[in-house]
Scaffold this motif. Sequence first.
Motif, PDB file in Angstrom:
ATOM      1  N   PHE A 109       0.053   9.154   4.904  1.00 48.59           N
ATOM      2  CA  PHE A 109      -0.092   9.468   6.139  1.00 48.59           C
ATOM      3  C   PHE A 109      -0.472   8.360   7.184  1.00 48.59           C
ATOM      4  O   PHE A 109       0.180   7.931   8.298  1.00 48.59           O
ATOM      5  CB  PHE A 109      -0.273  10.692   6.828  1.00 48.59           C
ATOM      6  N   MET A 110      -1.650   7.855   6.582  1.00 45.79           N
ATOM      7  CA  MET A 110      -2.380   6.960   7.559  1.00 45.79           C
ATOM      8  C   MET A 110      -1.451   5.411   7.380  1.00 45.79           C
ATOM      9  O   MET A 110      -1.259   4.744   8.372  1.00 45.79           O
ATOM     10  CB  MET A 110      -3.807   6.554   7.105  1.00 45.79           C
ATOM     11  N   ILE A 111      -1.099   5.143   6.380  1.00 46.29           N
ATOM     12  CA  ILE A 111      -0.197   4.038   6.059  1.00 46.29           C
ATOM     13  C   ILE A 111       1.032   3.692   6.982  1.00 46.29           C
ATOM     14  O   ILE A 111       1.445   3.214   7.688  1.00 46.29           O
ATOM     15  CB  ILE A 111       0.119   3.621   4.591  1.00 46.29           C
ATOM     16  N   VAL A 112       1.821   5.241   6.974  1.00 47.69           N
ATOM     17  CA  VAL A 112       2.943   5.463   7.588  1.00 47.69           C
ATOM     18  C   VAL A 112       2.771   5.450   8.910  1.00 47.69           C
ATOM     19  O   VAL A 112       3.410   4.833   9.679  1.00 47.69           O
ATOM     20  CB  VAL A 112       3.833   6.762   7.253  1.00 47.69           C
ATOM     21  N   ARG A 113       1.532   5.722   9.486  1.00 54.83           N
ATOM     22  CA  ARG A 113       1.118   5.745  10.824  1.00 54.83           C
ATOM     23  C   ARG A 113       0.878   4.371  11.578  1.00 54.83           C
ATOM     24  O   ARG A 113       1.388   3.908  12.380  1.00 54.83           O
ATOM     25  CB  ARG A 113       0.005   6.604  11.019  1.00 54.83           C
ATOM     26  N   HIS A 114       0.207   3.496  10.455  1.00 54.86           N
ATOM     27  CA  HIS A 114       0.056   2.071  10.992  1.00 54.86           C
ATOM     28  C   HIS A 114       1.536   1.152  10.920  1.00 54.86           C
ATOM     29  O   HIS A 114       1.524   0.600  11.632  1.00 54.86           O
ATOM     30  CB  HIS A 114      -0.886   1.552   9.811  1.00 54.86           C
ATOM     31  N   ILE A 115       2.230   1.676   9.958  1.00 60.73           N
ATOM     32  CA  ILE A 115       3.596   1.040  10.073  1.00 60.73           C
ATOM     33  C   ILE A 115       4.401   1.124  11.392  1.00 60.73           C
ATOM     34  O   ILE A 115       5.023   0.252  11.894  1.00 60.73           O
ATOM     35  CB  ILE A 115       4.489   1.116   8.669  1.00 60.73           C
ATOM     36  N   ARG A 116       4.310   2.541  11.641  1.00 61.74           N
ATOM     37  CA  ARG A 116       5.028   2.698  12.691  1.00 61.74           C
ATOM     38  C   ARG A 116       4.463   2.286  14.166  1.00 61.74           C
ATOM     39  O   ARG A 116       5.335   2.319  15.210  1.00 61.74           O
ATOM     40  CB  ARG A 116       5.195   4.192  13.118  1.00 61.74           C
ATOM     41  N   GLN A 117       3.165   1.964  14.245  1.00 61.18           N
ATOM     42  CA  GLN A 117       2.515   1.633  15.240  1.00 61.18           C
ATOM     43  C   GLN A 117       2.979   0.069  15.427  1.00 61.18           C
ATOM     44  O   GLN A 117       2.513  -0.612  16.896  1.00 61.18           O
ATOM     45  CB  GLN A 117       1.034   1.521  15.133  1.00 61.18           C
ATOM     46  N   GLY A 118       3.652  -0.526  14.581  1.00 64.49           N
ATOM     47  CA  GLY A 118       4.204  -1.842  14.870  1.00 64.49           C
ATOM     48  C   GLY A 118       3.325  -3.285  14.514  1.00 64.49           C
ATOM     49  O   GLY A 118       2.290  -3.045  13.690  1.00 64.49           O
TER      50      GLY A 118
ATOM     51  N   ARG B 127       0.831  -1.264   0.226  1.00 66.01           N
ATOM     52  CA  ARG B 127       0.182   0.043   0.067  1.00 66.01           C
ATOM     53  C   ARG B 127       0.904   1.177   0.242  1.00 66.01           C
ATOM     54  O   ARG B 127       0.487   2.441  -0.810  1.00 66.01           O
ATOM     55  CB  ARG B 127      -0.846   0.092   1.334  1.00 66.01           C
ATOM     56  N   LEU B 128       2.008   1.279   0.667  1.00 66.12           N
ATOM     57  CA  LEU B 128       2.853   2.291   0.621  1.00 66.12           C
ATOM     58  C   LEU B 128       3.323   2.625  -0.575  1.00 66.12           C
ATOM     59  O   LEU B 128       3.493   3.681  -1.329  1.00 66.12           O
ATOM     60  CB  LEU B 128       4.115   2.046   1.776  1.00 66.12           C
ATOM     61  N   GLY B 129       3.942   1.578  -1.370  1.00 59.92           N
ATOM     62  CA  GLY B 129       4.208   1.757  -2.825  1.00 59.92           C
ATOM     63  C   GLY B 129       3.355   2.198  -3.503  1.00 59.92           C
ATOM     64  O   GLY B 129       3.620   2.936  -4.394  1.00 59.92           O
ATOM     65  N   LEU B 130       2.168   1.809  -3.667  1.00 58.86           N
ATOM     66  CA  LEU B 130       1.108   2.390  -4.525  1.00 58.86           C
ATOM     67  C   LEU B 130       0.788   3.626  -4.069  1.00 58.86           C
ATOM     68  O   LEU B 130       0.255   4.588  -5.103  1.00 58.86           O
ATOM     69  CB  LEU B 130      -0.247   1.130  -4.260  1.00 58.86           C
ATOM     70  N   ALA B 131       0.675   4.067  -2.799  1.00 60.78           N
ATOM     71  CA  ALA B 131       0.367   5.485  -2.545  1.00 60.78           C
ATOM     72  C   ALA B 131       1.335   6.479  -2.959  1.00 60.78           C
ATOM     73  O   ALA B 131       1.188   7.614  -3.354  1.00 60.78           O
ATOM     74  CB  ALA B 131       0.228   5.372  -1.022  1.00 60.78           C
ATOM     75  N   LEU B 132       2.598   5.837  -2.902  1.00 60.87           N
ATOM     76  CA  LEU B 132       3.759   7.107  -3.261  1.00 60.87           C
ATOM     77  C   LEU B 132       3.708   7.008  -4.936  1.00 60.87           C
ATOM     78  O   LEU B 132       3.804   8.110  -5.335  1.00 60.87           O
ATOM     79  CB  LEU B 132       5.270   6.340  -3.158  1.00 60.87           C
ATOM     80  N   PHE B 133       3.307   5.855  -5.709  1.00 58.10           N
ATOM     81  CA  PHE B 133       3.142   5.938  -6.939  1.00 58.10           C
ATOM     82  C   PHE B 133       1.869   6.785  -7.402  1.00 58.10           C
ATOM     83  O   PHE B 133       2.127   7.743  -8.122  1.00 58.10           O
ATOM     84  CB  PHE B 133       2.817   4.408  -7.604  1.00 58.10           C
ATOM     85  N   GLY B 134       0.781   6.563  -6.602  1.00 62.62           N
ATOM     86  CA  GLY B 134      -0.251   7.574  -7.002  1.00 62.62           C
ATOM     87  C   GLY B 134       0.132   9.075  -6.634  1.00 62.62           C
ATOM     88  O   GLY B 134      -0.375  10.012  -7.216  1.00 62.62           O
ATOM     89  N   LEU B 135       0.817   9.187  -5.779  1.00 60.06           N
ATOM     90  CA  LEU B 135       1.195  10.634  -5.229  1.00 60.06           C
ATOM     91  C   LEU B 135       2.170  11.328  -6.396  1.00 60.06           C
ATOM     92  O   LEU B 135       1.931  12.496  -6.662  1.00 60.06           O
ATOM     93  CB  LEU B 135       2.089  10.565  -3.936  1.00 60.06           C
ATOM     94  N   ALA B 136       3.049  10.564  -6.996  1.00 63.58           N
ATOM     95  CA  ALA B 136       3.875  10.945  -7.874  1.00 63.58           C
ATOM     96  C   ALA B 136       2.886  11.635  -9.191  1.00 63.58           C
ATOM     97  O   ALA B 136       3.238  12.440  -9.762  1.00 63.58           O
ATOM     98  CB  ALA B 136       4.903  10.125  -8.324  1.00 63.58           C
TER      99      ALA B 136
END
Length: 104
Positions: free
Chosen positions: A79-88, A37-46
């Motif tokens: 931001f939600m994906i990064v937050r979930h990744i950092r929550q462990g 999901r992070l990769g797809l979100a970065l692709f979509g952001l670009a």
Amino acid sequence: MARTHTNPHHTPHLPHPAHFVRTGDEPVTARSPLRLRLGLALFGLAWTVFGTVAFLLAHRPWWALACGILWLITTVDLFMIVRHIRQGPHYQPGRDIPPYRRPR
């Protein structure tokens, strides 16, 4: 024309039960591949940033607005994906973490 199998005693191949554990509450406890999901979100952001800038330069304000709205949505999702990744591991369980127990 292909012939279909009509044997009533034929059972289709099903995955091994250890690979296909269902608890009945999957919509509540669904797991998501966060790195994908992070990769797809970065692709979509670009692409949304590129689309917004390109349409602004092409004097297409409505298309630029549409891309800008998608840019905002993609940024919030990122931001939600990064937050979930950092929550462990509770929010990003691996193969060693068993399925969640149903709340009682």
